[in-house]
Scaffold this motif. Structure first.
Motif, PDB file in Angstrom:
ATOM      1  N   VAL A  46      23.630  24.972  -7.308  1.00 16.22           N
ATOM      2  CA  VAL A  46      23.692  25.789  -6.099  1.00 16.22           C
ATOM      3  C   VAL A  46      22.267  26.121  -5.644  1.00 16.22           C
ATOM      4  CG1 VAL A  46      24.486  27.971  -5.122  1.00 16.22           C
ATOM      5  CG2 VAL A  46      25.891  26.774  -6.807  1.00 16.22           C
ATOM      6  N   TYR A  47      22.014  25.870  -4.357  1.00 11.67           N
ATOM      7  CA  TYR A  47      20.715  26.191  -3.765  1.00 11.67           C
ATOM      8  C   TYR A  47      20.898  27.351  -2.796  1.00 11.67           C
ATOM      9  CZ  TYR A  47      19.103  21.742  -5.601  1.00 11.67           C
ATOM     10  OH  TYR A  47      18.766  20.699  -6.428  1.00 11.67           O
ATOM     11  N   ASN A  48      20.152  28.430  -3.001  1.00  7.38           N
ATOM     12  CA  ASN A  48      20.173  29.581  -2.103  1.00  7.38           C
ATOM     13  C   ASN A  48      19.123  29.340  -1.032  1.00  7.38           C
ATOM     14  OD1 ASN A  48      21.372  30.213  -4.556  1.00  7.38           O
ATOM     15  ND2 ASN A  48      21.030  32.379  -4.268  1.00  7.38           N
ATOM     16  N   LEU A  49      19.563  29.334   0.232  1.00 11.40           N
ATOM     17  CA  LEU A  49      18.667  29.016   1.327  1.00 11.40           C
ATOM     18  C   LEU A  49      18.675  30.107   2.387  1.00 11.40           C
ATOM     19  CD1 LEU A  49      19.707  25.286   1.688  1.00 11.40           C
ATOM     20  CD2 LEU A  49      17.662  26.159   0.587  1.00 11.40           C
ATOM     21  N   GLU A  50      17.641  30.113   3.197  1.00 16.68           N
ATOM     22  CA  GLU A  50      17.548  31.044   4.315  1.00 16.68           C
ATOM     23  C   GLU A  50      17.197  30.245   5.561  1.00 16.68           C
ATOM     24  OE1 GLU A  50      14.977  34.921   5.846  1.00 16.68           O
ATOM     25  OE2 GLU A  50      14.516  34.008   3.917  1.00 16.68           O
ATOM     26  N   ALA A  51      18.021  30.381   6.590  1.00 16.32           N
ATOM     27  CA  ALA A  51      17.757  29.732   7.871  1.00 16.32           C
ATOM     28  C   ALA A  51      16.798  30.603   8.675  1.00 16.32           C
ATOM     29  CB  ALA A  51      19.062  29.535   8.631  1.00 16.32           C
ATOM     30  N   TYR A  52      16.342  30.071   9.776  1.00 12.90           N
ATOM     31  CA  TYR A  52      15.435  30.820  10.650  1.00 12.90           C
ATOM     32  C   TYR A  52      16.145  32.026  11.256  1.00 12.90           C
ATOM     33  CZ  TYR A  52      12.113  31.781  14.359  1.00 12.90           C
ATOM     34  OH  TYR A  52      11.219  32.395  15.192  1.00 12.90           O
ATOM     35  N   SER A  53      17.423  31.867  11.565  1.00 12.02           N
ATOM     36  CA  SER A  53      18.227  32.946  12.137  1.00 12.02           C
ATOM     37  C   SER A  53      19.693  32.670  11.813  1.00 12.02           C
ATOM     38  CB  SER A  53      18.042  33.010  13.654  1.00 12.02           C
ATOM     39  OG  SER A  53      18.554  31.836  14.248  1.00 12.02           O
ATOM     40  N   CYS A  54      20.537  33.634  12.128  1.00 11.62           N
ATOM     41  CA  CYS A  54      21.971  33.449  11.924  1.00 11.62           C
ATOM     42  C   CYS A  54      22.488  32.340  12.844  1.00 11.62           C
ATOM     43  CB  CYS A  54      22.706  34.756  12.183  1.00 11.62           C
ATOM     44  SG  CYS A  54      24.456  34.681  11.793  1.00 11.62           S
ATOM     45  N   ALA A  55      21.982  32.288  14.055  1.00  8.38           N
ATOM     46  CA  ALA A  55      22.393  31.234  14.998  1.00  8.38           C
ATOM     47  C   ALA A  55      22.024  29.854  14.468  1.00  8.38           C
ATOM     48  CB  ALA A  55      21.743  31.465  16.361  1.00  8.38           C
ATOM     49  N   SER A  56      20.847  29.732  13.870  1.00  7.63           N
ATOM     50  CA  SER A  56      20.456  28.426  13.327  1.00  7.63           C
ATOM     51  C   SER A  56      21.277  28.077  12.087  1.00  7.63           C
ATOM     52  CB  SER A  56      18.955  28.377  13.029  1.00  7.63           C
ATOM     53  OG  SER A  56      18.589  29.324  12.078  1.00  7.63           O
ATOM     54  N   LYS A  57      21.724  29.081  11.338  1.00  5.32           N
ATOM     55  CA  LYS A  57      22.615  28.824  10.193  1.00  5.32           C
ATOM     56  C   LYS A  57      23.926  28.219  10.679  1.00  5.32           C
ATOM     57  CE  LYS A  57      25.058  32.192   8.136  1.00  5.32           C
ATOM     58  NZ  LYS A  57      25.407  33.334   7.264  1.00  5.32           N
ATOM     59  N   TYR A  58      24.498  28.779  11.750  1.00  9.01           N
ATOM     60  CA  TYR A  58      25.743  28.251  12.299  1.00  9.01           C
ATOM     61  C   TYR A  58      25.541  26.877  12.923  1.00  9.01           C
ATOM     62  CZ  TYR A  58      28.818  32.177  11.449  1.00  9.01           C
ATOM     63  OH  TYR A  58      29.607  33.105  10.842  1.00  9.01           O
ATOM     64  N   THR A  59      24.416  26.668  13.577  1.00  4.76           N
ATOM     65  CA  THR A  59      24.119  25.360  14.148  1.00  4.76           C
ATOM     66  C   THR A  59      24.012  24.317  13.049  1.00  4.76           C
ATOM     67  OG1 THR A  59      22.968  26.384  16.011  1.00  4.76           O
ATOM     68  CG2 THR A  59      22.476  24.075  15.574  1.00  4.76           C
ATOM     69  N   PHE A  60      23.379  24.667  11.954  1.00  4.06           N
ATOM     70  CA  PHE A  60      23.264  23.766  10.812  1.00  4.06           C
ATOM     71  C   PHE A  60      24.644  23.416  10.248  1.00  4.06           C
ATOM     72  CE2 PHE A  60      22.859  23.163   6.190  1.00  4.06           C
ATOM     73  CZ  PHE A  60      22.033  22.042   6.180  1.00  4.06           C
ATOM     74  N   ALA A  61      25.496  24.438  10.082  1.00  3.16           N
ATOM     75  CA  ALA A  61      26.843  24.202   9.534  1.00  3.16           C
ATOM     76  C   ALA A  61      27.669  23.318  10.474  1.00  3.16           C
ATOM     77  CB  ALA A  61      27.552  25.531   9.286  1.00  3.16           C
ATOM     78  N   ARG A  62      27.567  23.545  11.792  1.00  2.00           N
ATOM     79  CA  ARG A  62      28.280  22.698  12.749  1.00  2.00           C
ATOM     80  C   ARG A  62      27.789  21.258  12.686  1.00  2.00           C
ATOM     81  NH1 ARG A  62      27.839  27.286  16.163  1.00  2.00           N
ATOM     82  NH2 ARG A  62      25.913  26.484  17.049  1.00  2.00           N
ATOM     83  N   THR A  63      26.486  21.077  12.563  1.00  3.10           N
ATOM     84  CA  THR A  63      25.911  19.739  12.504  1.00  3.10           C
ATOM     85  C   THR A  63      26.349  19.006  11.243  1.00  3.10           C
ATOM     86  OG1 THR A  63      23.988  20.504  13.750  1.00  3.10           O
ATOM     87  CG2 THR A  63      23.747  18.445  12.540  1.00  3.10           C
TER      88      THR A  63
END
Length: 121
Positions: A46-63
């Protein structure tokens, strides 16, 4: 995974680690009800990561979800995300979803304010 830092006025990016999409087992958004950029990616560990923002986290998950559907078609678990912002069939879907969501919320709020100020006869 990319490491980002600033050196004077220059921004630097360095690729720290790479993974194969086929090895990804799950993406855990940790808390669907809070606005945070933290998430976990489950591979052989398991890798714990931090996106630039919550919006970018959702964009990453959608992609990742779209890439999986297009190329692998495997059962990829995406948990602890608000489904409204992940699905293409939601009323919020668009190619520029994050800005569109904010615009629609502002539009509906403005309409509510206008309606509340109208006199009823």
């Amino acid at each position: 995974m990319v490491k980002h830092w600033r050196l004077n006025r220059e921004e630097k990016y360095e690729i720290v680690e790479k993974w194969f999409l086929k090895d990804l087992e799950m993406i855990d958004g940790k808390e669907a009800d809070t606005d945070n950029p933290y998430f976990d990616m489950h591979f052989h560990k398991v890798y714990n990561l931090e996106a630039y923002s919550c919006a970018s986290k959702y964009t990453f998950a959608r992609t990742i979800s779209k890439l999986n559907a297009m190329y692998l078609k495997k059962d990829l678990k995406i948990v602890n995300f608000d489904e409204t912002y992940l699905n293409d069939d939601s009323i919020w879907s668009s190619s520029n979803r994050d800005c569109l969501v904010l615009m629609r919320i502002c539009f509906y709020a403005f309409n509510l304010v206008c309606l509340s100020l109208c006199p009823l006869s």
